[in-house]
Design an enzyme around this catalytic site. Structure first.
Site, mmCIF file in Angstrom:
data_model
loop_
_atom_site.group_PDB
_atom_site.id
_atom_site.type_symbol
_atom_site.label_atom_id
_atom_site.label_comp_id
_atom_site.label_asym_id
_atom_site.label_seq_id
_atom_site.Cartn_x
_atom_site.Cartn_y
_atom_site.Cartn_z
ATOM 1 C CG HIS A 190 51.150 48.739 44.291
ATOM 2 N ND1 HIS A 190 51.062 48.098 45.519
ATOM 3 C CD2 HIS A 190 50.006 49.490 44.176
ATOM 4 C CE1 HIS A 190 49.933 48.446 46.106
ATOM 5 N NE2 HIS A 190 49.275 49.275 45.322
ATOM 6 C CG ASP A 212 46.376 51.304 45.371
ATOM 7 O OD1 ASP A 212 47.054 50.577 46.112
ATOM 8 O OD2 ASP A 212 46.892 52.011 44.483
ATOM 9 C CB CYS A 275 50.274 45.033 46.695
ATOM 10 S SG CYS A 275 51.731 44.488 45.782
#
Length: 334
Positions: A190, A212, A275
């Protein structure tokens, strides 16, 4: 172009014919060698090339290579085969250049996570774009954070200061003179982003932002590593280089003990593969909108509605287009 029963025979004949015109049977151009290279490829790969270039293959033709020739896609086909396997951005002479292989473009296919080479290419691209911004930025690549985390871990059990070796990553750069330091974080498959905001007034304080797009990374652990990094750099400058050149030199040692940490509310991805694109979007939008020096009141700009999550797909296409253009330009220089 006349149709022949066996396109392989036609290609060999055409290559020899071109060579003979140059006065010697063993003289081949780069285009000839690419054509011969095509003859050695499996048909499955040739079909893949057809998809990449969106070549329309007539249903009545069973041989895919013949279909390429008959649909006037020979130039595109040879262009693909002539493409360099790797390029350096912005140039090979640049000490901070990024090497990208042609195969890395595959990660820009739909529903595919981005790889470090492509991430670093676009980070370097943003760095080039940010040179005209009123604020000053420093960009670390995707490998820096993991190195920093390891150094912080080693520091507890090591008599020698491991930060001395880490400092090579920003050799010749006065980090604390920058307005912003951007650090991509890669962990557990990630991506997220850290932005260190450096003040220029004594009434302000350093702010470390964590962005995030799915909340998978532990912000507390990241903040601890970044704080250790800033304190070590302040300590080094105080003892080795001097703090006099910093915007608020006499106040920095105090500020390093009063760093504000902030987890930003940002747009969230709706899948497991975007991501990396979100991190690049965070960088791109931040560069466009950040003030010369960030203060607390400026944080209101960010939020869940900062941009639409669908913009990730647009960025995916943009990066692919940029990379294809770079590869074509480099290949034309042969």
């Amino acid at each position: 172009m006349h149709l022949v029963e066996n396109p392989w025979v036609w290609a060999i004949h055409k290559t020899k014919e071109n060579s003979c015109k140059r006065g010697h049977k063993k003289v081949y151009t780069h285009q000839d060698s690419c054509l011969l290279k095509a003859l050695r490829l499996p048909l499955t790969q040739i079909l893949t090339f057809g998809k990449i270039w969106k070549a329309s293959l007539p249903k009545r033709l069973n041989n895919p290579l013949l279909s390429f020739y008959c649909t006037n896609n020979l130039f595109l086909f040879i262009s693909f085969l002539s493409m360099k396997e790797s390029i350096y951005y912005p140039s090979r002479d640049d000490p901070d250049s990024v090497e990208i292989c042609y195969k890395h473009i595959k990660c820009l296919d739909p529903q595919t996570p981005l790889t470090s080479p492509v991430m670093n290419f676009y980070i370097r691209y943003l760095h080039q774009q940010a040179s005209s911004s009123r604020a000053t930025f420093h960009f670390f690549n995707t490998f820096f954070y993991n190195k920093l985390r390891n150094v912080v871990s080693e520091q507890k059990n090591n008599k020698k200061n491991p930060f001395d070796k880490l400092r090579r990553w920003w050799k010749g750069v006065h980090l604390l003179q920058k307005a912003y330091i951007l650090i991509p974080v890669n962990d557990m498959f990630h991506w997220s982003l850290v932005i260190i905001c450096i003040p220029d007034k004594e009434e302000s304080q350093p702010i470390v932002l964590h962005l995030d797009s799915s909340g998978l990374h532990c912000s507390r652990s990241i903040f601890q590593n970044i704080t250790s990094f800033l304190k070590e750099e302040c300590c080094y400058l105080d003892h080795e280089a001097g703090l006099s050149d910093l915007p608020i030199s006499g106040y920095w040692k105090y500020l390093c003990d009063h760093i504000e940490e902030k987890v930003l509310e940002v747009p969230q991805q709706k899948n497991h593969y975007d991501c990396g694109l979100f991190v690049l979007l965070f960088m791109e939008r931040f560069i466009e909108e950040a003030p010369e020096r960030l203060q607390k009141k400026d944080l209101a700009v960010f939020g869940r509605h900062w941009f639409k999550p669908e913009e990730a797909s647009i960025l995916r296409s943009k990066i692919r287009k940029l990379l294809m253009e770079k590869f074509r330009n480099e290949s034309s220089k042969k």
